[in-house]
Write a protein that holds these residues in place. Structure first.
Motif, PDB file in Angstrom:
ATOM      1  N   PHE A 191       0.829  -1.201   0.000  1.00 33.18           N
ATOM      2  CA  PHE A 191       0.000   0.000   0.000  1.00 33.18           C
ATOM      3  C   PHE A 191       0.864   1.252   0.000  1.00 33.18           C
ATOM      4  CE2 PHE A 191      -2.081   3.415   2.430  1.00 33.18           C
ATOM      5  CZ  PHE A 191      -3.095   3.709   1.527  1.00 33.18           C
ATOM      6  N   GLN A 192       1.926   1.265   0.791  1.00 32.51           N
ATOM      7  CA  GLN A 192       2.814   2.429   0.810  1.00 32.51           C
ATOM      8  C   GLN A 192       3.447   2.660  -0.554  1.00 32.51           C
ATOM      9  OE1 GLN A 192       5.266   1.352   4.308  1.00 32.51           O
ATOM     10  NE2 GLN A 192       4.663   3.320   5.165  1.00 32.51           N
ATOM     11  N   ALA A 193       3.835   1.577  -1.208  1.00 30.30           N
ATOM     12  CA  ALA A 193       4.411   1.703  -2.549  1.00 30.30           C
ATOM     13  C   ALA A 193       3.378   2.259  -3.527  1.00 30.30           C
ATOM     14  CB  ALA A 193       4.917   0.342  -3.025  1.00 30.30           C
ATOM     15  N   ASN A 194       2.136   1.779  -3.423  1.00 31.12           N
ATOM     16  CA  ASN A 194       1.072   2.283  -4.294  1.00 31.12           C
ATOM     17  C   ASN A 194       0.761   3.747  -3.997  1.00 31.12           C
ATOM     18  OD1 ASN A 194       0.679  -0.105  -5.722  1.00 31.12           O
ATOM     19  ND2 ASN A 194      -0.845  -0.884  -4.285  1.00 31.12           N
ATOM     20  N   ALA A 195       0.772   4.110  -2.708  1.00 33.86           N
ATOM     21  CA  ALA A 195       0.512   5.500  -2.326  1.00 33.86           C
ATOM     22  C   ALA A 195       1.570   6.426  -2.919  1.00 33.86           C
ATOM     23  CB  ALA A 195       0.473   5.629  -0.810  1.00 33.86           C
ATOM     24  N   LYS A 196       2.816   6.000  -2.890  1.00 36.27           N
ATOM     25  CA  LYS A 196       3.893   6.807  -3.478  1.00 36.27           C
ATOM     26  C   LYS A 196       3.700   6.952  -4.981  1.00 36.27           C
ATOM     27  CE  LYS A 196       7.434   5.764  -0.024  1.00 36.27           C
ATOM     28  NZ  LYS A 196       8.765   5.147   0.235  1.00 36.27           N
ATOM     29  N   THR A 197       3.281   5.873  -5.636  1.00 40.34           N
ATOM     30  CA  THR A 197       3.042   5.933  -7.081  1.00 40.34           C
ATOM     31  C   THR A 197       1.902   6.890  -7.397  1.00 40.34           C
ATOM     32  OG1 THR A 197       3.806   3.647  -7.358  1.00 40.34           O
ATOM     33  CG2 THR A 197       2.471   4.569  -9.129  1.00 40.34           C
ATOM     34  N   ILE A 198       0.845   6.839  -6.593  1.00 38.10           N
ATOM     35  CA  ILE A 198      -0.301   7.729  -6.795  1.00 38.10           C
ATOM     36  C   ILE A 198       0.124   9.189  -6.656  1.00 38.10           C
ATOM     37  CG2 ILE A 198      -2.475   8.503  -5.736  1.00 38.10           C
ATOM     38  CD1 ILE A 198      -2.979   5.497  -5.060  1.00 38.10           C
ATOM     39  N   LEU A 199       0.837   9.506  -5.600  1.00 44.20           N
ATOM     40  CA  LEU A 199       1.259  10.878  -5.377  1.00 44.20           C
ATOM     41  C   LEU A 199       2.256  11.344  -6.442  1.00 44.20           C
ATOM     42  CD1 LEU A 199       1.607  10.817  -1.483  1.00 44.20           C
ATOM     43  CD2 LEU A 199      -0.191  11.922  -2.827  1.00 44.20           C
ATOM     44  N   THR A 200       3.137  10.461  -6.841  1.00 41.79           N
ATOM     45  CA  THR A 200       4.115  10.808  -7.881  1.00 41.79           C
ATOM     46  C   THR A 200       3.427  11.102  -9.196  1.00 41.79           C
ATOM     47  OG1 THR A 200       5.846   9.476  -6.821  1.00 41.79           O
ATOM     48  CG2 THR A 200       6.135  10.000  -9.153  1.00 41.79           C
ATOM     49  N   LYS A 201       2.442  10.288  -9.560  1.00 37.78           N
ATOM     50  CA  LYS A 201       1.727  10.490 -10.817  1.00 37.78           C
ATOM     51  C   LYS A 201       0.913  11.791 -10.792  1.00 37.78           C
ATOM     52  CE  LYS A 201       1.264   5.875 -12.834  1.00 37.78           C
ATOM     53  NZ  LYS A 201       1.640   6.311 -14.201  1.00 37.78           N
ATOM     54  N   ILE A 202       0.325  12.096  -9.651  1.00 37.08           N
ATOM     55  CA  ILE A 202      -0.401  13.368  -9.543  1.00 37.08           C
ATOM     56  C   ILE A 202       0.560  14.542  -9.687  1.00 37.08           C
ATOM     57  CG2 ILE A 202      -1.691  14.854  -7.966  1.00 37.08           C
ATOM     58  CD1 ILE A 202      -3.007  12.335  -6.831  1.00 37.08           C
ATOM     59  N   ARG A 203       1.702  14.441  -9.049  1.00 33.29           N
ATOM     60  CA  ARG A 203       2.679  15.528  -9.106  1.00 33.29           C
ATOM     61  C   ARG A 203       3.303  15.686 -10.501  1.00 33.29           C
ATOM     62  NH1 ARG A 203       0.686  18.487  -6.105  1.00 33.29           N
ATOM     63  NH2 ARG A 203       1.123  18.671  -3.876  1.00 33.29           N
ATOM     64  N   GLU A 204       3.269  14.646 -11.300  1.00 31.72           N
ATOM     65  CA  GLU A 204       3.780  14.758 -12.671  1.00 31.72           C
ATOM     66  C   GLU A 204       2.978  15.780 -13.477  1.00 31.72           C
ATOM     67  OE1 GLU A 204       5.391  10.132 -13.248  1.00 31.72           O
ATOM     68  OE2 GLU A 204       3.570  10.835 -14.261  1.00 31.72           O
TER      69      GLU A 204
END
Length: 269
Positions: A157-170
Motif C-alpha cells: 500500500f505504501q508503494a502504491n501511495a507513493k506511485t499515486i502521489l508521484t503520478k499526480i505531481r507529474e
C-alpha cells in the motif's frame, strides 16, 4: 518602637491590598475587553489558482468520494463544495473522478489516462480517498478472518501511495492534495475485534508516506466514527450515512480553509 512596627505592618497591609485590587481590575478587563494575543499565528499556505477566481476541485478515489450511502449522492466532497460557496463565498467547481469499488492499483491505472491527467493538471485542489478496499479482505471471507492475527500488506500500500502521489505531481506539481484517511466501520462488531488497530496502523503508514511530499495533507476521520456504532453508517455498515459524510466534510473543510488561506466572506487568496 511599638508605633514604628504598627506603621510598617499598616504600610504592608495597604500595599498588599493595592496589589490585590490591581490584579482584580486587570482580570476583569481581560474578561470584558480581551486584548489581541501577541502569539504568532499559524503559518498559512496560500493557494495559487490557475487563471481565475473560481476554485477548481478534482476528487479521486473510491465509493467514499462518490458518496455511496448518501441518499442524495452529495457525500463529503459535495458538502465541502457547498460549504466553500455558502460559508466562505468562494466560487467553486467540482469534478469527481472517483469510481466505486476502486483499489489503489485501479487509481494508479486511471492516473495514466490522458483525460484524467489533463483534468488533474487544471485542479487548484485535489482530494482523494483510497485504501478501504485494499485494507480488508472481501466480504466473502471477512467473517471468517481472525483480525487479531490478520496483517494487511502495508508495504504494498505504501508503494502504491507513493506511485499515486508521484503520478499526480507529474501533471500538477503545486496544488495541495488532501488525502482523507480511513475510519473503522467494524469497531462495534465483536466478531471483528482487532480491526481498529489495523486501521490505525494503516493510517499511520499513509501519514509517513505523505511526509515525503510537499503540500500533501492526510485528513483524519478515524476519531469521528470510533465508538459511534451505526449512528454514522449507512445500512450496509460500511459506508457513511448523511450524518457521517457531514462530519467528514466538516473536518475536511476546516483543513482546507486553514491550509488554503480562505477568509470568511473573502474567498481564496
Amino acid at each position: 518602637m511599638r508605633s514604628g512596627v504598627i506603621k510598617v505592618l499598616l504600610a504592608m497591609t495597604v500595599a498588599s491590598f493595592m496589589l490585590f485590587a490591581y490584579g482584580f481590575v486587570t482580570g476583569v478587563q481581560d474578561v470584558l475587553q480581551p486584548r489581541v494575543s501577541n502569539m504568532p499565528k499559524q503559518a498559512e499556505i496560500k493557494i495559487k489558482k490557475k487563471g481565475n477566481d473560481i476554485l477548481q476541485i478534482v476528487s479521486l478515489g473510491d465509493s467514499l468520494t462518490r458518496g455511496v450511502g448518501d441518499k442524495n449522492g452529495t457525500g463529503y466532497i459535495g458538502r465541502v463544495k457547498e460549504g466553500l460557496q455558502e460559508e466562505f463565498d468562494q466560487k467553486t467547481t467540482l469534478t469527481n473522478l472517483a469510481v466505486s469499488g476502486a483499489k489503489a492499483p485501479d487509481l494508479i491505472k486511471q492516473l495514466s489516462d490522458k483525460g484524467a491527467r489533463y483534468t488533474i493538471g487544471q485542479a487548484d485542489v485535489i482530494v482523494l480517498t483510497i485504501g478501504g478496499n485494499d485494507l480488508f479482505p472481501g466480504w466473502e471471507t471477512l467473517a471468517n478472518t481472525d483480525f487479531t492475527q490478520y496483517r494487511p500488506d502495508t508495504e504494498t500500500f505504501q508503494a502504491n501511495a507513493k506511485t499515486i502521489l508521484t503520478k499526480i505531481r507529474e501533471v500538477n506539481p503545486d496544488s495541495p492534495i488532501f488525502w482523507v484517511g480511513l475510519y473503522n466501520p467494524f469497531e462495534d462488531i465483536p466478531e471483528l475485534k482487532g480491526t481498529s488497530r489495523i486501521v490505525a496502523d494503516w493510517n499511520s503508514s499513509l501519514e509517513k508516506t505523505a511526509l515525503d511530499y510537499e503540500r500533501v495533507y492526510v485528513v483524519p476521520t478515524f476519531d469521528l466514527f470510533q465508538s459511534s456504532g451505526t449512528k454514522l453508517l449507512y445500512s450496509d455498515h460500511f459506508h457513511p450515512n448523511e450524518a457521517g459524510y457531514a462530519l467528514m466534510a466538516e473536518r475536511l473543510l476546516h483543513n482546507m480553509t486553514t491550509k488554503l488561506d480562505v477568509a470568511e466572506n473573502g474567498g481564496a487568496k
